[in-house]
Design an enzyme around this catalytic site. Structure first.
Site, short mmCIF file in Angstrom:
data_model
loop_
_atom_site.label_atom_id
_atom_site.label_comp_id
_atom_site.label_asym_id
_atom_site.label_seq_id
_atom_site.Cartn_x
_atom_site.Cartn_y
_atom_site.Cartn_z
N SER A 42 12.87 -19.31 -3.76
CA SER A 42 13.16 -20.34 -2.77
C SER A 42 14.65 -20.66 -2.76
O SER A 42 15.47 -19.78 -2.51
CB SER A 42 12.31 -21.57 -3.05
N ASP A 74 16.91 -21.92 3.93
CA ASP A 74 17.09 -21.41 2.57
C ASP A 74 16.68 -19.93 2.52
O ASP A 74 16.23 -19.38 3.53
CB ASP A 74 16.33 -22.28 1.56
N ASP A 95 11.73 -21.32 4.38
CA ASP A 95 10.69 -22.34 4.59
C ASP A 95 11.29 -23.74 4.72
O ASP A 95 10.64 -24.66 5.16
CB ASP A 95 9.62 -22.29 3.49
#
Length: 574
Positions: free
Chosen positions: A144, A303, A307
């Site tokens: 992430s 990012d 998401d």
């Protein structure tokens, strides 16, 4: 076996490759580093794996990824759903491509079909693909928004959401049961193709996903008309976002989209940012410089796995680019979409806006105004997905919008995870609509505050790294849990929730009830005057997270209240 014995085993055992041994022998004089790499196994938790890339039991590498995949395969075989297959995607991080292929081949070696994206793709498309292909599970190789040295492994189930209880615990137990790396099955790519087990997913999935998004637009004509004039700067921060975002915006009629050139290409080193996180204003330096150069109206960043969405919008009155928190951007999208749905007669009577326990109370105010239910869940979008699944099964509620404060929302039920691509689209649509009303996005945000009240939130963190840090975080939570806190700063505590113990205590009457939430290490304090604060340890980083929110009469009033509440909460915790 202690960490030094485990280290020695990795340096000497024939089950580890020479490259791994070479990396480990290079740190033989650094006992602290050896301890950090081997004092525990990298935990396969409720969100899968996440850790620093490198050799060792507490690192992301081919061995820890292999164990995780073999455990997942054993669980799928036990369920008897291997023929439905697993779809796998990955982001731009170091080793992501290699880990994704390894995952696919281990699944194939276990007789499980694997659908592997031909190239990197965003998390939301992976979530969509699980549902579209009818797969039993999905895997996303990503860390992430974490720093460049990290990577991770997220597991999704057949509804397209990340795994939740009790399935997460069952899979975790299967992963832990893989004791030896020799138990991990292998197959060559060629054999996997020959057996019809390995399938490559190409641009046809992009077409399906983007068609769903385009059909979600509520004012396509306005978007096409105003899209001739709206100026948008976008950066994927060296991640997956640009694979499809430019195409989507162009097809919707936006003619002035400027992608930050230095950050347009995928790069796991993230050379232009220390921390590829759209929550961090520093990540916007190049984007804001470009925005000033082209006089952009909106500045957007996703990012690495796309998401999350970060937003700046120009305030025409001052010429400044104003920063949006995750609460602000998501609730701007929510207010725009819900108000337009109501105006067009599209808002369901049994609709729901799903939020989380640490998100802004503004969500509840918006839901109440439009007559929507507003279920509150624990942090993690999988918990929003759980409510969506239950509503889908019971056919009693209709999903309208869901979001969490960590810069993520979902505008429709086509997926079950945060969608930064759809959020980019929705923000651009809202900007076009408000532009047609001679308003900026910042004007629209001020209108929301004037309508509902000036809600402001903060999320300070206390970082404690290493073995000692982990114990300090644990001690902080224990202290807070066992202290009867009646006041935080200027505000009385009305109710105290201990989600781990499943208790809600009314601080005025002493009455004890239950939370109705799954067990989790979370403490929540409802304060007077629509203020609140919450504390929990991070599940993926060495920190304890504090969340808090206030409601003010003006922006200045809310800012002052929030600062005082933050200081008071930090003083109590530390």
């Amino acid at each position: 076996m202690n960490y030094l014995e485990e280290y020695q085993k990795w340096c000497e055992s024939p089950e580890f490759d020479e490259e791994t041994k070479k990396e480990l022998l290079a740190i033989k004089e650094d006992e602290k580093e050896i301890e950090d790499r081997f004092y525990k196994e990298l935990e396969f938790g409720t969100a899968g794996l996440r850790g620093i890339i490198g050799a060792g039991t507490n690192r992301m590498n081919q061995y820890t990824v292999g164990k995780a995949t073999q455990g997942l395969a054993n669980y799928i075989l036990e369920q008897g759903t291997q023929d439905k297959g697993v779809v796998i995607s990955y982001d731009s991080r170091k080793m992501s491509r290699e880990f994704s292929m390894q995952t696919a081949l281990i699944l194939c070696a276990n007789g499980i079909k694997a659908y592997l994206f031909e190239n990197l793709r965003p998390v939301p498309e992976l979530s969509f693909a699980v549902r579209n292909l009818g797969c039993t599970a999905g895997v996303m190789i990503t860390a992430s928004h974490n720093p460049p040295k990290y990577n991770g492994y997220k597991v999704y189930w057949d509804d397209g959401a990340q795994i939740v209880s009790p399935r997460d615990t069952d899979i975790i137990n299967k992963v832990r049961a893989v004791k030896n790396f020799h138990d991990i099955k292998h197959i060559s790519k060629e054999e996997a193709y020959q057996k019809g087990l390995l399938h490559i997913v190409g641009t046809e999935m992009d077409d399906k996903y983007l068609e769903i998004l385009k059909n979600s637009v509520l004012n396509a004509d306005i978007m096409k008309e105003q899209g001739k004039h709206l100026k948008v700067v976008y950066t994927p921060l060296h991640g997956t976002g640009n694979t499809i975002t430019q195409r989507l915006l162009k097809e919707l009629g936006l003619e002035n989209v400027y992608v930050v050139p230095e950050q347009s290409q995928p790069d796991g080193n993230f050379p232009t940012v220390d921390y590829p996180n759209p929550e961090d204003p520093k990540a916007f330096e190049l984007a804001l410089a470009l925005a000033k150069k082209v006089d952009a109206d909106v500045v957007l960043a996703t990012d690495p796995d796309a998401d999350r969405l970060g937003v700046f919008a120009k305030d025409s009155k001052t010429g400044k680019y104003m920063s949006y928190t995750g609460n602000m951007s998501a609730l701007l999208i929510a207010e725009y979409r819900i108000s337009q749905m109501k105006e067009k007669g599209m808002l369901p009577t049994n609709g729901m806006l799903i939020t989380t326990i640490v998100s802004s109370n503004l969500a509840k105010a918006i839901a109440k105004y439009y007559g929507l239910d507003c279920p509150e869940v624990l942090t993690g979008f999988k918990n929003i997905g759980r409510v969506m699944k239950k509503a889908e099964e019971n056919k009693d509620k209709t999903y309208v919008f869901g979001y969490e404060e960590s810069y993520g929302c979902l505008i429709g039920d086509y997926a079950r995870d945060k969608d930064g691509i759809a959020a980019v689209m929705a923000l651009c649509e809202a900007a076009c609509y408000y532009q047609s009303q001679n308003k900026t996005l910042w004007d629209a945000m001020i209108d929301i505050y004037e309508k509902y009240g000036y809600y402001k939130e903060a999320q300070p963190s206390i970082v404690r790294e290493g073995v000692q840090g982990a114990q300090e975080i644990k001690d902080m939570m224990t202290k807070m849990r066992n202290t009867n806190i009646e006041k935080v700063g200027d505000y009385k505590v009305l109710t105290f929730k201990d989600v781990e113990k499943d208790i809600v205590k009314n601080m005025q009457t002493g009455e004890i009830t239950t939370t109705g939430l799954p067990q989790s290490n979370v403490l929540y304090y409802e304060l007077e005057d629509d203020n609140w604060c919450c504390i929990r340890p991070s599940g993926t980083e060495p920190k304890i997270k504090l969340y808090m929110g206030v409601k003010g009469h003006t922006e200045d009033d809310a800012s002052k209240k929030l600062e005082k509440l933050k200081d008071a909460m930090l003083e109590i915790v530390e």
